[in-house]
Design a protein around this motif. Structure first.
Motif, mmCIF file in Angstrom:
data_model
loop_
_atom_site.group_PDB
_atom_site.id
_atom_site.type_symbol
_atom_site.label_atom_id
_atom_site.label_comp_id
_atom_site.label_asym_id
_atom_site.label_seq_id
_atom_site.Cartn_x
_atom_site.Cartn_y
_atom_site.Cartn_z
ATOM 1 N N UNK A 111 0.851 -1.201 0.000
ATOM 2 C CA UNK A 111 0.000 0.000 0.000
ATOM 3 C C UNK A 111 0.883 1.246 0.000
ATOM 4 N N UNK A 112 0.733 2.064 -1.021
ATOM 5 C CA UNK A 112 1.488 3.327 -1.039
ATOM 6 C C UNK A 112 0.701 4.364 -0.235
ATOM 7 N N UNK A 113 1.239 4.689 0.941
ATOM 8 C CA UNK A 113 0.544 5.626 1.824
ATOM 9 C C UNK A 113 1.217 6.986 1.648
ATOM 10 N N UNK A 114 0.680 7.767 0.722
ATOM 11 C CA UNK A 114 1.309 9.055 0.403
ATOM 12 C C UNK A 114 0.470 10.208 0.946
ATOM 13 N N UNK A 115 0.930 11.418 0.681
ATOM 14 C CA UNK A 115 0.261 12.599 1.244
ATOM 15 C C UNK A 115 -1.199 12.665 0.792
ATOM 16 N N UNK A 116 -1.458 12.344 -0.480
ATOM 17 C CA UNK A 116 -2.832 12.447 -0.990
ATOM 18 C C UNK A 116 -3.752 11.479 -0.247
ATOM 19 N N UNK A 117 -3.265 10.271 -0.007
ATOM 20 C CA UNK A 117 -4.091 9.284 0.698
ATOM 21 C C UNK A 117 -4.335 9.730 2.145
ATOM 22 N N UNK A 118 -3.274 10.215 2.790
ATOM 23 C CA UNK A 118 -3.440 10.676 4.181
ATOM 24 C C UNK A 118 -4.408 11.858 4.242
#
Ligand code: GLV
Length: 320
Positions: free
Chosen positions: A50-57
């Protein structure tokens, strides 16, 4: 949860009164699925896929913790988490032995040509014992170069020493853990390790600083009969350069558990006899995965109680 993990952790979280939502499909979650689930989550039990990047956060206003189901956490944007005061935790310790065992399994498989031998037997092409059949490499007396002397590198060193290998290692500072495991082990400069090691094994956490650390220059600096092992993270090696190194004989073989762009694997690696290729199995034992799951759950429960999670990643220690 982006994916089903061992049930013990789900039970522990539910027993503590949490509502647990698990993505029901058994494959890496899609971006859409993550965007659908995160807005109502207080905690996210994430997988390394899972790529947990700024947009997802940004899509998760309630989120207090991302508990990664892995020791590595390069899939998570730490500055973005810090900015939003979201804890990030990992699962150190519990997978050290399993990952070190897997590294030795790769080494033995490569050195003793197990995959080639097995294919011969299964393919019905074995004509019986032969004095010159599938001759491999003795480990005893060979030099193992460990790159990254944390818990896993040190556990690999201890196991390899039991096979009679001599250990040299490279890390930023002296590792009392590794030297405690293997009293004769010597810390050497990186270039020295490349030049001297018969087997080079990578045990570094991934960060941009080590992206393609193993590329054309480094493979060319290794011995022509050296073996390369990577059970850490794929992007530490340049897969195109590795293919050239194996094809053109700059090195003799490679054992990989991780790849640059998982799950895709450079197609030429698949056809080479001098590679052993595993599907990211480092921590894949029942007991280890149960322990990883429980650790992730413990971290979530601590945050839900308003406490500092026990496995907060060091980069975010100022949050606690
Ligand atoms: C597996 O690759 C992990 O980081 O735990």
């Amino acid at each position: 949860m982006s994916r089903e993990i061992p049930e013990v952790a789900v039970e522990a979280l539910r027993a503590a009164g949490l509502v647990v939502e698990v993505n029901p499909v058994d494959r890496a979650a899609t971006r859409e699925e993550l965007y659908l689930g995160l807005p109502r989550a207080d905690a996210f039990l994430a997988c390394l896929t899972d790529r947990v990047d700024a947009a997802l956060l940004e899509s998760a206003p309630r989120l207090k913790v991302v508990a990664n189901f892995a020791v590595g956490y390069n899939n998570i944007d730490l500055p973005a988490a810090r900015e939003r005061r979201i804890f990030v935790t990992n699962t150190p310790g519990v997978l050290t032995a399993a990952t070190a065992d897997l590294t030795l399994a790769l080494l033995l498989a490569l050195a003793r040509r197990l995959a080639e031998g097995e294919a011969l037997v299964r393919g019905g092409r074995w004509k019986g014992w032969g004095p010159l059949q599938l001759l491999g490499l003795d480990l005893e007396g060979r030099i193992l170069g460990i790159v990254g002397a944390g818990a896993i590198g040190s556990a690999v060193a201890r196991r390899a020493a039991a096979f009679g290998m001599r250990i040299i290692y490279h890390s930023r500072s002296r590792s009392s853990r590794l030297e405690g495991n293997v009293p004769g082990a010597v810390r050497v400069p990186f270039e020295h390790l490349l030049r001297e090691a018969d087997v080079v094994s990578v045990h570094l956490p991934y960060s941009a600083a080590v992206h393609h650390l193993f590329g054309e220059r480094t493979f060319r600096a290794m011995k022509r009969d050296a073996l390369f092992l990577n059970t850490a993270r794929g992007p530490v090696h340049d897969e195109g350069a590795l293919v050239r190194a194996l094809k053109e004989g700059w090195i003799a073989g490679a054992g990989l558990d991780v790849y640059e762009k998982e799950p895709s694997v450079h197609p030429e690696l698949l056809t080479m006899p001098n590679t052993v290729l595993l599907p990211h199995l480092g921590s894949a034992t029942r007991r280890t995965r149960d322990r990883m799951a429980m650790l992730a759950a413990t971290n979530i429960l601590a945050v839900m109680r308003g406490e500092r999670p026990p496995n907060l990643v060091p980069e975010l220690s100022a949050l606690a």
